[in-house]
Scaffold this active site. Structure first.
Site, PDB file in Angstrom:
ATOM      1  N   CYS A  40      -6.878   2.579  -0.198  1.00  0.00           N
ATOM      2  CA  CYS A  40      -6.364   1.802   0.937  1.00  0.00           C
ATOM      3  C   CYS A  40      -5.294   2.592   1.678  1.00  0.00           C
ATOM      4  CB  CYS A  40      -5.890   0.439   0.438  1.00  0.00           C
ATOM      5  SG  CYS A  40      -5.962  -0.800   1.735  1.00  0.00           S
ATOM      6  N   GLU A  46     -10.368  -0.937  -7.735  1.00  0.00           N
ATOM      7  CA  GLU A  46      -9.761  -1.290  -9.027  1.00  0.00           C
ATOM      8  C   GLU A  46      -9.997  -2.743  -9.413  1.00  0.00           C
ATOM      9  OE1 GLU A  46      -8.159  -0.589  -6.235  1.00  0.00           O
ATOM     10  OE2 GLU A  46      -6.262  -1.661  -6.000  1.00  0.00           O
ATOM     11  N   HIS A  86     -10.408  -1.743  -2.340  1.00  0.00           N
ATOM     12  CA  HIS A  86      -9.723  -1.666  -3.637  1.00  0.00           C
ATOM     13  C   HIS A  86     -10.742  -1.720  -4.780  1.00  0.00           C
ATOM     14  CE1 HIS A  86      -5.532  -2.079  -2.257  1.00  0.00           C
ATOM     15  NE2 HIS A  86      -6.086  -2.723  -1.247  1.00  0.00           N
TER      16      HIS A  86
HETATM   17  N1  GLN Z   1      -0.725  -1.119   4.970  1.00  0.00           N
HETATM   18  C1  GLN Z   1      -2.086  -0.743   5.100  1.00  0.00           C
HETATM   19  C2  GLN Z   1      -2.887  -1.734   5.932  1.00  0.00           C
HETATM   20  O1  GLN Z   1      -2.449  -2.837   6.129  1.00  0.00           O
HETATM   21  C3  GLN Z   1      -2.742  -0.568   3.740  1.00  0.00           C
HETATM   22  C4  GLN Z   1      -2.845  -1.836   2.950  1.00  0.00           C
HETATM   23  C5  GLN Z   1      -3.136  -1.600   1.493  1.00  0.00           C
HETATM   24  O2  GLN Z   1      -3.000  -0.488   0.991  1.00  0.00           O
HETATM   25  N2  GLN Z   1      -3.496  -2.636   0.761  1.00  0.00           N
HETATM   26  O3  GLN Z   1      -3.956  -1.414   6.390  1.00  0.00           O
END
Ligand code: GLN
Length: 543
Positions: free
Chosen positions: A387, A515, A513
């Site tokens: 992310c 994970e 994600h």
């Molecule tokens: N801050 C980034 C976004 O909003 C990444 C978010 C995250 O890593 N969960 O896109």
């Protein structure tokens, strides 16, 4: 068979491992052939933990249907195979009151006074029984968050008391998890806190059927007799939950050896059936006999808090199990890298075989993350960006390979000349910006002959998201020309889901994600692949 309810309350203090106990019990019942649903009741007033700081609450766990939930739900999913969790499996006081108040405003209560009993308690009971509506379930296991005696937990205790009254002992089992501490100078284990905790529970009309006692050494026969006498629980139903050595994946085995599942089944008058525990026994064997140790640096701003990246650490361990290696962590606060010379950064990563940058929000520590990614890219160390970690890899590449000096995400620099990561609305030139979070499971199409394809071995995947910002599509060709491969895209091709590097042993970032979908018995392919690449850097350890 009708659905039976198992309620787990906690006593004496917090952090006794209620979530893992629920998950492990679910695991055992499932492996005996029963169908189980697991649910968490959180007594806080926030509607969900989405807005809470990781320092307050640890990680926010995201379900496939896009609910932002408590990290205990992560344990529920990792320990079981057949339970799919949705927003219905995570309930908070905030949600309960929110729906009751909405109904009140609509006039649904027909002029009656709206009260904790019966309106709030009925809403709690509905949230529990709704789980049994669409699915044939043998058990619903509900974890009541907090500790007995907390003011905010009272309506939940009242609701489950009523459920026992309605369904009887053959329909409801109360398990109370407590602590039996050992006073080190006296060398003696003490039952008094547990006696008090049960007494407290009795004031709410709840007599536990099973006591699970956290202990450093198994309870002696005398101790069990004493607890049985004072707490009115049969000796056979008093379980020692001893501290374990090789990590949480031993806990189902620990509860199996203490017969927790058999005690619960016996309470309901049900046959224990045959337990198929082969997969769990085999992962324990692997955990206890690793061929090598792999050291992974995790570089994120909440590194001081163990639970902030809980699912990431767990998924890395699963990658280790899949490759028969032990995974050690080097936790790096990215801010500590920011002022260092290149040599000093290299010294930080000297004994590391892989670098992972997890998700996150806000600009703190970004420059340090970029330095760790630069190191991984230029020194050919396996790199995994999740992310925000992927977004940072994009920024690093833009600055240092494409020469776009001020390249940034508009999250950190809204007026950057090169917004390589930005909001979709910005990309479409819209003025009105909601910046709504993209949450939950979405499909992604994988390009053939890429690292992502090698790991997933399929073209269509579904992964969970929690972000607002995206790769800015108009830069795509520029990146591709210099060796970045966009190997996973949304089905309409508009959103970059996975990026990787040609000519690097293992360098991959994903906007989702992974994970959240990894399990010890079934490691996520990206984590398995990352650890495999890292393990190649370790010399075979001599026994
Ligand atoms: N801050 C980034 C976004 O909003 C990444 C978010 C995250 O890593 N969960 O896109």
């Amino acid at each position: 068979m009708k659905t039976r309810y198992i309620f787990i309350t906690g006593g004496v203090c917090s952090s006794l491992g209620k979530g893992v106990t629920v998950a492990a019990l679910g695991c055992l019942l499932e492996n005996r052939g029963y169908r189980v649903a697991l649910q968490k009741m959180d007594p806080y007033i926030n509607v969900d933990p989405g807005t809470m700081s990781p320092f307050q609450h640890g990680e926010v766990y995201v379900t496939d249907d896009g609910a932002e939930t408590d990290l205990d739900l992560g344990y529920y999913e990792r320990f079981t195979t057949n339970t799919t969790l949705t927003r219905q499996n995570s309930v908070s006081t905030g949600q309960i009151y929110y729906s009751v108040i909405q109904r009140e405003r609509r006039g649904d209560y027909l002029g009656r006074t709206v009260q904790v009993i019966p309106h709030i308690t009925n809403e709690i009971k509905n949230r529990i029984s709704v789980l049994t509506r669409d699915e044939e379930l043998d058990f619903v296991c509900v974890e009541i968050g907090g500790t007995v005696g907390d003011i905010e937990g009272v309506p939940f205790l009242e609701a489950i008391r009523q459920m026992r009254r309605e369904h009887g002992p053959s329909g409801v089992c109360f398990i109370h998890l407590t602590l039996v501490p050992t006073i080190s100078v006296a060398g003696e284990a003490k039952t008094k806190p547990t006696q008090h905790s049960v007494k407290e529970l009795l004031t709410f009309g709840i007599q536990p059927d099973v006591l699970v006692c956290r202990v450093s050494r198994p309870l002696s026969k005398d101790m069990k007799e004493k607890l049985s006498l004072f707490c009115n629980v049969p000796e056979t139903n008093i379980i020692s939950a001893r501290d374990i050595q090789s990590g949480i994946y031993e806990i189902p085995e620990m509860y199996r050896s203490e017969a927790l599942d058999e005690v619960v089944l016996k309470h309901f008058g049900l046959a224990a059936g045959k337990l198929d525990f082969r997969r769990w026994s085999s992962i324990l064997k692997t955990i206890n006999n690793p061929k090598k140790t792999v050291r992974i640096a995790v570089c994120g701003k909440y590194i001081a808090l163990q639970d902030a990246y809980r699912s990431v650490y767990e998924a890395l361990l699963h990658g280790g199990i899949a490759n028969q290696v032990r995974v050690d962590f080097l936790r790096i606060d990215p801010e500590s890298l920011e002022e260092l010379s290149d040599e000093a950064v290299a010294r930080h990563f000297r004994d590391v075989q892989g670098i992972l940058v997890p998700g996150g929000f806000g600009s703190r520590g970004i420059e340090g993350k970029l330095r760790s990614i630069h190191f991984a890219r230029t020194h050919k160390i396996p790199f995994f960006g999740i992310c925000l970690g992927m977004q940072c890899a994009i920024i690093e590449f833009a600055r240092n390979v494409l020469g776009l000096e001020s390249a940034n995400s508009t999250e950190f620099d809204p007026s950057t000349e090169n917004p390589v990561v930005s909001l979709l609305e910005e990309q479409q030139g819209l003025k009105q910006m909601g910046g709504t979070m993209r949450l939950g499971g979405y499909p992604c199409v994988i390009k053939e002959n890429t690292l992502a394809h090698k790991e997933y071995k399929k073209r269509r995947i579904r992964e969970r998201h929690r972000h607002r910002f995206e790769f800015t599509l108009r830069f795509k060709e520029q990146f591709e020309k210099e060796g970045m491969v966009f190997s996973g895209l949304s089905p309409d091709g508009q959103l970059v889901e996975i990026s990787e590097l040609k000519g690097h042993p293992w360098f991959l970032g994903c906007q989702f994600h992974p994970e959240f979908q990894s399990k010890p018995v079934d490691a996520h392919p990206l984590f398995a692949g990352f650890i495999q690449a890292a393990a190649k850097l370790v010399r075979q350890q001599s026994a």
